[in-house]
Design an enzyme around this catalytic site. Structure first.
Site, PDB file in Angstrom:
ATOM      1  N   PHE A 130     -33.744  32.325  51.852  1.00 16.85           N
ATOM      2  CA  PHE A 130     -32.303  32.282  50.981  1.00 16.85           C
ATOM      3  C   PHE A 130     -32.256  33.674  50.410  1.00 16.85           C
ATOM      4  CE2 PHE A 130     -29.843  31.406  47.352  1.00 16.85           C
ATOM      5  CZ  PHE A 130     -29.032  30.511  47.649  1.00 16.85           C
ATOM      6  N   TYR A 230     -30.921  21.415  40.489  1.00 18.63           N
ATOM      7  CA  TYR A 230     -29.470  20.783  40.335  1.00 18.63           C
ATOM      8  C   TYR A 230     -29.325  20.234  41.874  1.00 18.63           C
ATOM      9  CZ  TYR A 230     -28.758  25.614  41.920  1.00 18.63           C
ATOM     10  OH  TYR A 230     -29.014  27.026  42.667  1.00 18.63           O
ATOM     11  N   ARG A 379     -23.779  21.584  57.539  1.00 19.46           N
ATOM     12  CA  ARG A 379     -24.848  21.041  56.925  1.00 19.46           C
ATOM     13  C   ARG A 379     -24.911  19.721  56.437  1.00 19.46           C
ATOM     14  NH1 ARG A 379     -28.342  24.335  52.342  1.00 19.46           N
ATOM     15  NH2 ARG A 379     -26.508  23.581  51.343  1.00 19.46           N
TER      16      ARG A 379
HETATM   17  C1  LIG Z   1     -30.751  27.259  45.994  1.00 14.95           C
HETATM   18  C2  LIG Z   1     -31.692  27.942  46.354  1.00 14.95           C
HETATM   19  C3  LIG Z   1     -31.788  29.086  45.342  1.00 14.95           C
HETATM   20  C4  LIG Z   1     -31.019  29.198  44.150  1.00 14.95           C
HETATM   21  O1  LIG Z   1     -31.390  30.162  43.317  1.00 14.95           O
HETATM   22  P1  LIG Z   1     -30.858  30.219  41.687  1.00 14.95           P
HETATM   23  O2  LIG Z   1     -31.506  31.085  41.041  1.00 14.95           O
HETATM   24  O3  LIG Z   1     -31.002  29.007  41.399  1.00 14.95           O
HETATM   25  O4  LIG Z   1     -29.341  30.326  41.896  1.00 14.95           O
HETATM   26  C5  LIG Z   1     -32.875  29.833  45.556  1.00 14.95           C
HETATM   27  N1  LIG Z   1     -33.587  29.749  46.613  1.00 14.95           N
HETATM   28  C6  LIG Z   1     -33.381  28.824  47.475  1.00 14.95           C
HETATM   29  C7  LIG Z   1     -34.443  28.703  48.718  1.00 14.95           C
HETATM   30  C8  LIG Z   1     -32.496  28.015  47.256  1.00 14.95           C
HETATM   31  O5  LIG Z   1     -32.134  27.087  48.302  1.00 14.95           O
END
Ligand SMILES: *Cc1c(COP(=O)(O)O)cnc(C)c1O
Length: 420
Positions: A130, A230, A379
């Protein structure tokens, strides 16, 4: 049964034998909607809705500042952290709820880099992680300089080879346990062990794991982890995230965001920072009380189920959906981009199609909410707590109609919006 054509009767039979079907009653899901996006934003638990009302109207509205004590607002990070610890195989005192994954990654990466030998500067990660995970390392690299922090990202299949070849230079292995696009699950135990053999600390991102797959962080001897409030934990939009740090590391860690809430005695208003001796040292500022109260209540969903039951249903659902997709000739343009075998993937399925964005929009117009991930992924997330097999059957039927009628080609489904 594996090769026979599946029908609605099969879906109904699976629903009849579903041990956790009753959990759906704990949610408020709009009628006519099939929600296949609980992996991105969990839907509203009834307990969370009540908590939101209560924290705003009663606790804030009536009890005002006395609520910090009266309603234990001050303890929320620990209370919520303790509930999450049970879901991820962590003993008490190692999990705290705070901030976002991104901010928590910064704290943990900085801690791990300084905890491990100063000669090691590499953070090894995966190219298709991510993006925020990679961005946070890039930011630290700029801030600390390459001598202290350097991002090395490789393909998933090269992680072990990189550990072999450059293990002595690597400080931290940072991976997302369940890939956000494909749903591929890493073998946490094996990779953690391999990294440790090379003197590498391990940081797992559990964004798509916590609340969806059983985890044994203590047993796998994981060093650090972050996760999301969330997604599968249904804590509501922007719900705070969590930090896990192994007990053995906590006394030796000094994280850099040394805010007053991480002080050993915040209310002495000491001009000098002295870190809390426990997991609270990962706190920085005042907790987001409203969000954290909502997440706290949402976690009721997991009170009387175990993660094995959740996983069993999740595996059955991805398997069922995959077979429904495969048995329809009108869906053959959609290519599975997730691992073929259910045990190798989390609670989601990704399909590629050149018109994935428009397909997703057309599905939403039919009441089936999935999501699109650039460049061409449609997805589907399968949260076991509020979905039935019959709803999965319905959603594939709707997708078939969209493909057969080519509805997705309508201009209204091809307008890109800000959030996909
Ligand atoms: C959803 C997600 C995030 C989101 O990060 P935030 O800082 O909470 O916005 C980070 N890493 C992964 C792998 C995710 O799927």
């Amino acid at each position: 049964m594996q090769n026979e054509t599946l029908s609605r009767n099969d879906a109904q039979a699976l629903d009849k034998s579903d041990e956790i079907a009753h959990l759906i009653e704990m949610f408020e899901i709009p009628s006519g909607i099939i929600y296949l996006d609980g992996n991105s934003l969990g839907p509203l638990p009834i307990s969370a809705k009540k908590a939101a009302r209560d924290v705003v109207e009663k606790q804030w509205g009536e009890d005002l500042i006395t609520s910090w004590n009266k309603h234990a607002w001050i303890d929320l990070p620990t209370i919520v952290g303790t509930k999450i610890a049970k879901l991820i195989g962590a003993k008490e005192g190692q999990v705290i709820c705070c901030d976002s994954i991104s901010v928590n990654l910064f704290k943990l990466l900085a801690s791990a880099l300084s905890l491990n030998s100063s000669k090691r500067n590499i953070v090894l990660s995966q190219q298709d992680n991510f993006p925020t995970d990679l961005y946070m390392v890039e930011g630290l690299q700029q801030f600390l300089g390459e001598q202290r922090c350097q991002l090395l990202s490789c393909d998933a299949q090269d992680i072990e080879a990189q550990l072999e070849a450059r293990g002595h230079e690597i400080s931290v292995l940072m991976l997302t346990h369940v890939n956000f696009r494909s749903g591929f699950i890493h073998d946490m135990q094996t990779l953690t062990k391999l990294a440790h053999e090379k003197g590498v600390l391990v940081l797992w991102d559990l964004a798509h794991s916590a609340g969806a797959v059983p985890l044994e962080l203590d047993e796998c001897e994981v060093d650090f982890a972050v996760g999301c409030g969330y997604k599968y934990l249904n804590g509501g939009p922007g719900a705070p995230a969590f930090v896990y740090a192994a007990e053995k590391h906590i006394p030796h860690i000094s994280q850099p965001l040394t805010g007053w809430m991480g002080h050993a005695n915040p209310f002495t208003f000491d001009p000098n920072y002295k870190a809390d001796p426990g997991i609270k040292k990962f706190l920085s500022g005042t907790p987001s009380v409203i969000s954290m109260s909502v997440l706290n209540a949402a976690l009721d969903i997991f009170e009387n189920v175990n993660m094995q039951q959740i996983r069993e249903k999740s595996v059955a659902m991805t398997n069922f959906f995959q077979r429904l997709m495969a048995q329809s000739s009108s869906l053959k343009e959609l290519k599975l981009a997730s691992p073929e075998t259910p045990v190798n993937r989390g609670s989601q399925l990704a399909y590629t199609h050149p018109q994935a964005y428009a397909l997703c929009q057309a599905l939403i117009a039919q009441g089936v909410i999935a999501d699109f991930r650039a460049p061409d992924v449609l997805r589907f997330g399968f949260s076991p707590s509020f979905l039935s097999f019959e709803l999965l059957f319905d959603s594939v039927e709707k997708l078939k109609v969209i493909m057969q009628t080519e509805q997705y080609k309508l201009p209204e489904f091809n307008q890109k919006q800000a959030v996909t």
